[in-house]
Design a protein around this motif. Structure first.
Motif, PDB file in Angstrom:
ATOM      1  N   TRP A  12     -57.229  -9.616  21.041  1.00 15.58           N
ATOM      2  CA  TRP A  12     -56.888 -10.462  22.177  1.00 15.58           C
ATOM      3  C   TRP A  12     -55.380 -10.656  22.218  1.00 15.58           C
ATOM      4  CZ3 TRP A  12     -60.260 -11.115  25.820  1.00 15.58           C
ATOM      5  CH2 TRP A  12     -61.627 -11.091  25.524  1.00 15.58           C
ATOM      6  N   CYS A  13     -54.798 -10.503  23.411  1.00 14.48           N
ATOM      7  CA  CYS A  13     -53.359 -10.685  23.617  1.00 14.48           C
ATOM      8  C   CYS A  13     -53.149 -11.651  24.781  1.00 14.48           C
ATOM      9  CB  CYS A  13     -52.690  -9.356  23.936  1.00 14.48           C
ATOM     10  SG  CYS A  13     -52.792  -8.173  22.596  1.00 14.48           S
ATOM     11  N   LEU A  14     -52.075 -12.386  24.717  1.00 12.85           N
ATOM     12  CA  LEU A  14     -51.755 -13.364  25.749  1.00 12.85           C
ATOM     13  C   LEU A  14     -51.187 -12.666  26.981  1.00 12.85           C
ATOM     14  CD1 LEU A  14     -51.836 -16.438  26.036  1.00 12.85           C
ATOM     15  CD2 LEU A  14     -49.551 -16.511  25.078  1.00 12.85           C
ATOM     16  N   ALA A  15     -51.752 -12.987  28.142  1.00 19.00           N
ATOM     17  CA  ALA A  15     -51.263 -12.435  29.405  1.00 19.00           C
ATOM     18  C   ALA A  15     -50.664 -13.523  30.299  1.00 19.00           C
ATOM     19  CB  ALA A  15     -52.389 -11.733  30.153  1.00 19.00           C
ATOM     20  N   HIS A  16     -51.037 -14.772  30.049  1.00 18.97           N
ATOM     21  CA  HIS A  16     -50.570 -15.858  30.911  1.00 18.97           C
ATOM     22  C   HIS A  16     -50.625 -17.170  30.130  1.00 18.97           C
ATOM     23  CE1 HIS A  16     -50.067 -17.818  34.915  1.00 18.97           C
ATOM     24  NE2 HIS A  16     -50.694 -18.796  34.318  1.00 18.97           N
ATOM     25  N   HIS A  17     -49.550 -17.928  30.189  1.00 15.67           N
ATOM     26  CA  HIS A  17     -49.507 -19.276  29.605  1.00 15.67           C
ATOM     27  C   HIS A  17     -48.939 -20.202  30.663  1.00 15.67           C
ATOM     28  CE1 HIS A  17     -48.768 -22.669  26.975  1.00 15.67           C
ATOM     29  NE2 HIS A  17     -47.501 -22.658  27.357  1.00 15.67           N
ATOM     30  N   HIS A  18     -49.624 -21.310  30.903  1.00  9.59           N
ATOM     31  CA  HIS A  18     -49.143 -22.305  31.862  1.00  9.59           C
ATOM     32  C   HIS A  18     -49.411 -23.682  31.277  1.00  9.59           C
ATOM     33  CE1 HIS A  18     -49.261 -24.000  36.256  1.00  9.59           C
ATOM     34  NE2 HIS A  18     -48.447 -24.657  35.468  1.00  9.59           N
ATOM     35  N   ALA A  19     -48.348 -24.450  31.103  1.00 10.43           N
ATOM     36  CA  ALA A  19     -48.470 -25.822  30.612  1.00 10.43           C
ATOM     37  C   ALA A  19     -47.785 -26.760  31.586  1.00 10.43           C
ATOM     38  CB  ALA A  19     -47.842 -25.953  29.230  1.00 10.43           C
ATOM     39  N   SER A  20     -48.412 -27.899  31.832  1.00 15.27           N
ATOM     40  CA  SER A  20     -47.801 -28.891  32.707  1.00 15.27           C
ATOM     41  C   SER A  20     -48.184 -30.284  32.235  1.00 15.27           C
ATOM     42  CB  SER A  20     -48.215 -28.676  34.170  1.00 15.27           C
ATOM     43  OG  SER A  20     -49.614 -28.762  34.302  1.00 15.27           O
TER      44      SER A  20
END
Length: 133
Positions: free
Chosen positions: A107-115
């Motif tokens: 598994w690899c990261l394709a999208h990170h969104h933090a708010s």
């Protein structure tokens, strides 16, 4: 691949973040698909090189509070998966979504969104696992 494998990769992401480990962070991001990262208050960053440079800038700030991932939930959909969790940085609580893709049996990261979690809306109800303790 199981939910546990996705959650383990998610934990590696937060360990790399907390330890400010550039090499570990680089190893986590996908290479075979478009990638996007949205840090709190930042515009979207597109492209692996640009994303890794942004993490480098974040890691340079040694006074920044350490991050902790809390209450992760996972959904695997074929060769992609999402993890929704709380991020705790000192007294701040954020909500994050991490999207993973399968590359070469990992598994690899394709999208990170933090708010930031500004307030709890009246409707629709917010998942209690995402609320500050």
């Amino acid at each position: 691949m199981s939910d546990a494998e996705v959650l383990a990769t998610n934990q590696k992401f937060y360990a790399a973040f907390a330890e400010r480990d550039r090499e570990a962070m680089q190893a986590l991001w996908a290479t075979s698909c478009p990638v996007v990262c949205i840090h709190p208050g930042w515009p979207p960053i597109r492209g692996r090189k640009e994303i890794l440079a942004s993490w480098g800038r974040i890691f340079e700030d040694q006074s920044a509070p350490r991050i902790r991932c809390e209450a992760p939930t996972v959904a695997v959909i074929g060769d992609s998966a999402t993890v929704v969790c709380r991020e705790r940085l000192g007294n701040a609580v954020l909500v994050a979504t991490n999207v993973f893709v399968r590359e070469d049996d990992r598994w690899c990261l394709a999208h990170h969104h933090a708010s930031a979690l500004a307030r709890i809306p009246e409707t629709p109800p917010l998942d209690p696992d995402l609320l500050p303790n």
